[in-house]
Design a protein around this motif. Structure first.
Motif, PDB file in Angstrom:
ATOM      1  N   VAL A  85       0.910  -1.155   0.000  1.00  0.00           N
ATOM      2  CA  VAL A  85       0.000   0.000   0.000  1.00  0.00           C
ATOM      3  C   VAL A  85       0.939   1.193   0.000  1.00  0.00           C
ATOM      4  N   ALA A  86       0.716   2.164  -0.875  1.00  0.00           N
ATOM      5  CA  ALA A  86       1.721   3.219  -1.066  1.00  0.00           C
ATOM      6  C   ALA A  86       1.885   4.100   0.171  1.00  0.00           C
ATOM      7  N   SER A  87       0.775   4.494   0.771  1.00  0.00           N
ATOM      8  CA  SER A  87       0.856   5.379   1.935  1.00  0.00           C
ATOM      9  C   SER A  87      -0.494   5.393   2.642  1.00  0.00           C
ATOM     10  N   ILE A  88      -0.572   6.156   3.719  1.00  0.00           N
ATOM     11  CA  ILE A  88      -1.840   6.330   4.436  1.00  0.00           C
ATOM     12  C   ILE A  88      -2.927   6.852   3.480  1.00  0.00           C
ATOM     13  N   LYS A  89      -2.509   7.636   2.485  1.00  0.00           N
ATOM     14  CA  LYS A  89      -3.502   8.178   1.535  1.00  0.00           C
ATOM     15  C   LYS A  89      -4.231   7.076   0.781  1.00  0.00           C
ATOM     16  N   GLU A  90      -3.503   5.996   0.494  1.00  0.00           N
ATOM     17  CA  GLU A  90      -4.092   4.904  -0.289  1.00  0.00           C
ATOM     18  C   GLU A  90      -4.698   3.815   0.608  1.00  0.00           C
ATOM     19  N   LEU A  91      -4.488   3.912   1.906  1.00  0.00           N
ATOM     20  CA  LEU A  91      -4.970   2.853   2.811  1.00  0.00           C
ATOM     21  C   LEU A  91      -6.481   2.912   2.945  1.00  0.00           C
ATOM     22  N   GLU A  92      -7.133   1.768   2.735  1.00  0.00           N
ATOM     23  CA  GLU A  92      -8.591   1.716   2.859  1.00  0.00           C
ATOM     24  C   GLU A  92      -9.044   0.910   4.057  1.00  0.00           C
ATOM     25  N   ASN A  93      -8.161   0.065   4.579  1.00  0.00           N
ATOM     26  CA  ASN A  93      -8.535  -0.837   5.670  1.00  0.00           C
ATOM     27  C   ASN A  93      -8.111  -0.239   7.018  1.00  0.00           C
ATOM     28  N   PRO A  94      -9.061   0.295   7.783  1.00  0.00           N
ATOM     29  CA  PRO A  94      -8.677   0.918   9.059  1.00  0.00           C
ATOM     30  C   PRO A  94      -8.082  -0.079  10.051  1.00  0.00           C
ATOM     31  N   GLU A  95      -8.457  -1.358   9.933  1.00  0.00           N
ATOM     32  CA  GLU A  95      -7.912  -2.350  10.860  1.00  0.00           C
ATOM     33  C   GLU A  95      -6.403  -2.477  10.720  1.00  0.00           C
ATOM     34  N   LEU A  96      -5.924  -2.317   9.490  1.00  0.00           N
ATOM     35  CA  LEU A  96      -4.483  -2.438   9.264  1.00  0.00           C
ATOM     36  C   LEU A  96      -3.726  -1.332  10.002  1.00  0.00           C
ATOM     37  N   ALA A  97      -4.263  -0.120   9.957  1.00  0.00           N
ATOM     38  CA  ALA A  97      -3.641   0.992  10.685  1.00  0.00           C
ATOM     39  C   ALA A  97      -3.637   0.690  12.188  1.00  0.00           C
ATOM     40  N   ARG A 130       5.442  12.922  -0.501  1.00  0.00           N
ATOM     41  CA  ARG A 130       6.752  13.613  -0.541  1.00  0.00           C
ATOM     42  C   ARG A 130       6.755  14.843   0.353  1.00  0.00           C
ATOM     43  N   GLU A 131       5.690  15.622   0.293  1.00  0.00           N
ATOM     44  CA  GLU A 131       5.654  16.854   1.101  1.00  0.00           C
ATOM     45  C   GLU A 131       5.598  16.544   2.583  1.00  0.00           C
ATOM     46  N   GLY A 132       5.189  15.326   2.895  1.00  0.00           N
ATOM     47  CA  GLY A 132       5.150  14.895   4.296  1.00  0.00           C
ATOM     48  C   GLY A 132       6.415  14.174   4.712  1.00  0.00           C
ATOM     49  N   GLN A 189       7.812  11.523   3.161  1.00  0.00           N
ATOM     50  CA  GLN A 189       7.857  10.100   2.836  1.00  0.00           C
ATOM     51  C   GLN A 189       8.801   9.869   1.656  1.00  0.00           C
ATOM     52  N   GLU A 190       9.758   8.959   1.869  1.00  0.00           N
ATOM     53  CA  GLU A 190      10.724   8.650   0.808  1.00  0.00           C
ATOM     54  C   GLU A 190      10.442   7.302   0.167  1.00  0.00           C
ATOM     55  N   ILE A 191       9.895   6.383   0.941  1.00  0.00           N
ATOM     56  CA  ILE A 191       9.626   5.034   0.428  1.00  0.00           C
ATOM     57  C   ILE A 191       8.117   4.843   0.366  1.00  0.00           C
ATOM     58  N   ASP A 192       7.641   4.604  -0.862  1.00  0.00           N
ATOM     59  CA  ASP A 192       6.196   4.546  -1.089  1.00  0.00           C
ATOM     60  C   ASP A 192       5.630   3.154  -0.809  1.00  0.00           C
ATOM     61  N   HIS A 193       5.837   2.716   0.407  1.00  0.00           N
ATOM     62  CA  HIS A 193       5.253   1.461   0.908  1.00  0.00           C
ATOM     63  C   HIS A 193       4.968   1.731   2.380  1.00  0.00           C
ATOM     64  N   LEU A 194       3.723   1.552   2.743  1.00  0.00           N
ATOM     65  CA  LEU A 194       3.232   1.984   4.058  1.00  0.00           C
ATOM     66  C   LEU A 194       4.098   1.495   5.216  1.00  0.00           C
ATOM     67  N   HIS A 195       4.512   2.417   6.071  1.00  0.00           N
ATOM     68  CA  HIS A 195       5.305   2.070   7.248  1.00  0.00           C
ATOM     69  C   HIS A 195       5.091   3.100   8.347  1.00  0.00           C
ATOM     70  N   LEU A 196       5.209   2.581   9.566  1.00  0.00           N
ATOM     71  CA  LEU A 196       5.071   3.400  10.777  1.00  0.00           C
ATOM     72  C   LEU A 196       6.425   3.416  11.482  1.00  0.00           C
ATOM     73  N   HIS A 197       6.934   4.611  11.746  1.00  0.00           N
ATOM     74  CA  HIS A 197       8.193   4.738  12.491  1.00  0.00           C
ATOM     75  C   HIS A 197       7.903   4.648  13.987  1.00  0.00           C
ATOM     76  N   LEU A 198       8.633   3.779  14.679  1.00  0.00           N
ATOM     77  CA  LEU A 198       8.644   3.728  16.141  1.00  0.00           C
ATOM     78  C   LEU A 198      10.005   4.253  16.581  1.00  0.00           C
ATOM     79  N   MET A 199       9.988   5.380  17.281  1.00  0.00           N
ATOM     80  CA  MET A 199      11.249   6.052  17.614  1.00  0.00           C
ATOM     81  C   MET A 199      11.304   6.365  19.094  1.00  0.00           C
ATOM     82  N   GLY A 200      12.415   5.964  19.714  1.00  0.00           N
ATOM     83  CA  GLY A 200      12.554   6.260  21.125  1.00  0.00           C
ATOM     84  C   GLY A 200      13.907   5.831  21.668  1.00  0.00           C
ATOM     85  N   GLY A 201      14.012   5.823  22.953  1.00  0.00           N
ATOM     86  CA  GLY A 201      15.260   5.428  23.606  1.00  0.00           C
ATOM     87  C   GLY A 201      16.119   6.609  23.978  1.00  0.00           C
ATOM     88  N   LYS A 202      17.027   6.358  24.932  1.00  0.00           N
ATOM     89  CA  LYS A 202      17.894   7.443  25.420  1.00  0.00           C
ATOM     90  C   LYS A 202      19.307   7.238  24.937  1.00  0.00           C
TER      91      LYS A 202
END
Ligand code: AMP
Ligand code: ZN
Length: 103
Positions: free
Chosen positions: A47-59, A86-88, A90-103
């Motif tokens: 799925v290219a991005s959140i814009k193209e996502l139709e299945n809310p369960e997947l999110a 691109r304006e947001g 996004q460099e890779i047009d395959h849906l992904h969620l960044h998990l970022m943290g740690g010290k």
């Protein structure tokens, strides 16, 4: 999809450090981490991005998977980020969620 780097990682044609694999998702370390822990939760389906996502369960599954990984990594707080288009940033047009943290 041909020539999609995340499809190739999902299909194990390109190596990645997997931290999770389920029916719908994989998760692996970002190759250029911007925080001490930087993991990408990626749909197996192209799925290219959140814009193209139709299945809310997947999110929902993506968010819950990220939450589970954060718990396993003992992260007290973290950021969850979807770059969209691109304006947001996004460099890779395959849906992904960044998990970022740690010290
Ligand atoms: P985005 O800008 O939201 O599309 O994020 C794409 C992310 O994928 C960036 O943080 C990159 O560092 C990461 N990335 C690119 N290629 C790979 C790869 N082969 N393995 C793991 N992460 C990657
Ligand atoms: Zn793809």
């Amino acid at each position: 999809m041909d020539n999609c780097i995340f499809c190739k990682i999902v299909n194990k044609e390109i190596p990645a450090d997997f931290v999770l694999e389920s029916e719908e998702l994989v998760a692996f370390d970002d190759i250029h981490p911007k925080t001490p822990i930087h993991i990408l939760v990626v749909t197996k389906a192209h799925v290219a991005s959140i814009k193209e996502l139709e299945n809310p369960e997947l999110a929902g599954e993506m968010v819950m998977a990220a939450k589970g990984i954060a718990h396993e990594k003992n992260l007290d707080g973290y950021k969850l980020l979807f770059n969209v288009g691109r304006e947001g940033g996004q460099e890779i047009d395959h849906l992904h969620l960044h998990l970022m943290g740690g010290k």
